[in-house]
Enzyme design. Structure first.
Site, PDB file in Angstrom:
ATOM      1  N   SER A  73       9.666 -12.922  21.790  1.00  0.00           N
ATOM      2  CA  SER A  73      10.505 -12.114  22.543  1.00  0.00           C
ATOM      3  C   SER A  73      10.936 -11.520  21.726  1.00  0.00           C
ATOM      4  CB  SER A  73      11.711 -13.350  23.219  1.00  0.00           C
ATOM      5  OG  SER A  73      11.130 -13.396  24.577  1.00  0.00           O
ATOM      6  N   LYS A  87      10.445  -7.479  22.513  1.00  0.00           N
ATOM      7  CA  LYS A  87      10.982  -7.295  23.271  1.00  0.00           C
ATOM      8  C   LYS A  87      12.050  -5.986  22.454  1.00  0.00           C
ATOM      9  CE  LYS A  87      12.982 -10.219  26.577  1.00  0.00           C
ATOM     10  NZ  LYS A  87      12.178 -11.453  26.438  1.00  0.00           N
ATOM     11  N   SER A 129      17.963 -11.380  26.160  1.00  0.00           N
ATOM     12  CA  SER A 129      16.418 -11.827  25.916  1.00  0.00           C
ATOM     13  C   SER A 129      15.955 -11.902  27.324  1.00  0.00           C
ATOM     14  CB  SER A 129      15.861 -12.767  24.865  1.00  0.00           C
ATOM     15  OG  SER A 129      14.618 -12.793  24.968  1.00  0.00           O
ATOM     16  N   LYS A 141      16.185  -9.710  17.269  1.00  0.00           N
ATOM     17  CA  LYS A 141      16.174 -10.014  18.244  1.00  0.00           C
ATOM     18  C   LYS A 141      15.548 -11.272  17.862  1.00  0.00           C
ATOM     19  CE  LYS A 141      15.424 -10.684  22.270  1.00  0.00           C
ATOM     20  NZ  LYS A 141      15.494 -11.923  22.177  1.00  0.00           N
TER      21      LYS A 141
END
Length: 388
Positions: free
Chosen positions: A61, A64, A121, A232
């Site tokens: 993720s 992202k 997320s 993140k």
């Protein structure tokens, strides 16, 4: 007596085994490593510490981060607004992994979807935004790869906008993650308005009615380290545990990237260790002077133009006295039209103890057309009228 001695020896051996086991466990915890890591100073992009930083790995993720760059690109270009409503498609709803459980046909504002992506997320929120901006995830991913190329991320290729894929053709490196993290936080610092939120509810509005959903931040360092500001996390069975963390202390902003850590806790422990190392070992010199000075131009429709300067940063890890840094402005000898906005017209050079440590360019802050015959004739006529 023999029985007493034997008993004492047995107890001693057991105690020794326990100590040995505890020491072993402690050593093991200290030697836990990720496959790849990078510590970068944000203002300059200087890599302070790295290990296997160019190894191509699955990013999960933290993909992202690039998704967020494209979203903020679209906002700042006027393509979309924070208040615009985006509609969830059946495809976006079908995303697995981490999600915020958007329903097909559900509409949410762009700002709400940004929160769903950064805080929780949400894979479904990511695809909804991809489709909203470029019509399809496929086109959005194409733009992600173009943006990565423009940033010099030579070891990166994306196949989706959320990192859910297990494809071997979806990869990046710790160095490239640091590069895109730096692009996001330096170009769009408003991202911290969202990445520092620990928990926040939003309302699902569907044909079935309204219901509240609580967004919870996946970056647990926000709760344990006062200097952390985001950014993140990511994890899949293929990628293991990843994180890109941003922290700031005493004017020093650091990006710590951990990829393929063996477990949930170690990615945060390793990131925090890098951050602590950076704060202990580096000092940053910044020149953010706004050179508003005008410079003369020959042969143009303007006799002088404004300059612009994007600043300079230098990172020191050797304990140097940064107050001794000297700067010298060096201009081009003859600046002649035509000139485009952004053309290089000079540079600022920085030295420390007699050695050049870096430079950055001075640019034209506006465009100037070359003076043609009619312009020159008109100028002469105006001068004549003034004299008369």
């Amino acid at each position: 007596m023999k029985k007493i001695v034997a008993f004492i020896l047995s107890i001693s051996m057991l105690f020794s085994v326990n100590i040995y086991a505890e020491e072993n466990a402690e050593q093991k915890s200290q030697t836990v490593k990720a496959k790849s890591s990078v510590l970068m100073e944000a203002s300059s992009g200087t890599i302070i510490k790295a290990e296997n930083e160019n190894e191509r790995l699955s990013p999960a993720s933290i993909t992202k981060i690039m998704t967020m760059i494209l979203i903020f690109d679209a906002i700042h270009s006027g393509k979309v607004r924070l208040t615009d409503m985006a509609t969830t498609s059946a495809y976006a709803k079908s995303m697995g992994g981490s999600q915020v459980f958007l329903e097909e046909g559900e509409q949410q504002s762009v700002e709400t979807l940004i929160k769903c992506i950064i805080i929780a997320s949400g894979n479904d929120a990511s695809v909804t935004m991809a489709e909203h901006i470029y019509g399809s995830e496929e086109e959005f991913v194409k733009q992600m790869n173009e943006r990565a190329k423009g940033l010099g991320m030579v070891n990166t290729h994306f196949e989706d906008c959320c990192g859910l894929t297990d494809s071997d053709n979806h990869y990046t490196t710790a160095k490239d993650v640091a590069i895109m993290s730096r692009e996001l936080i330096t170009k769009y610092p408003e991202v911290f308005q969202y990445s520092t939120i620990w928990m926040e509810p939003f309302i699902h509005k569907t044909a079935q009615g309204e219901s509240e959903f609580m967004l919870s931040n996946t970056n647990k360092l926000l709760k344990t380290n006062q200097y952390v500001k985001g950014l993140k996390t990511g994890s899949t069975s293929k990628a293991k545990y990843c994180v890109s963390t941003v922290a700031e202390k005493d004017g020093v902003e650091l990006i710590a990237v951990i990829m393929a850590a063996p477990d949930y806790k170690s990615r945060f422990a390793l990131a925090e260790s890098l951050i602590n190392y950076g704060f202990s070992n580096c000092k940053v010199y910044k020149d953010e002077t706004d050179y508003k000075k005008y410079i003369p131009v020959s042969g143009g429709e303007k006799e002088k133009i404004k300059m612009r300067y994007r600043g300079f940063s230098y990172v020191d890890t050797k304990g140097s006295d940064l107050d001794k840094i000297k700067r010298e402005v060096i201009m081009k000898e003859n600046i002649a039209a035509p000139i485009k906005k952004g053309d290089v017209v000079g540079k600022v050079e920085y030295t420390l103890d007699g050695k050049v440590i870096g430079e950055n360019f001075l640019e034209a802050g506006e465009a100037v057309k070359k003076a043609d015959y009619l312009y020159t004739l008109g100028k002469m006529f105006r001068l004549f009228l003034q004299i008369a």
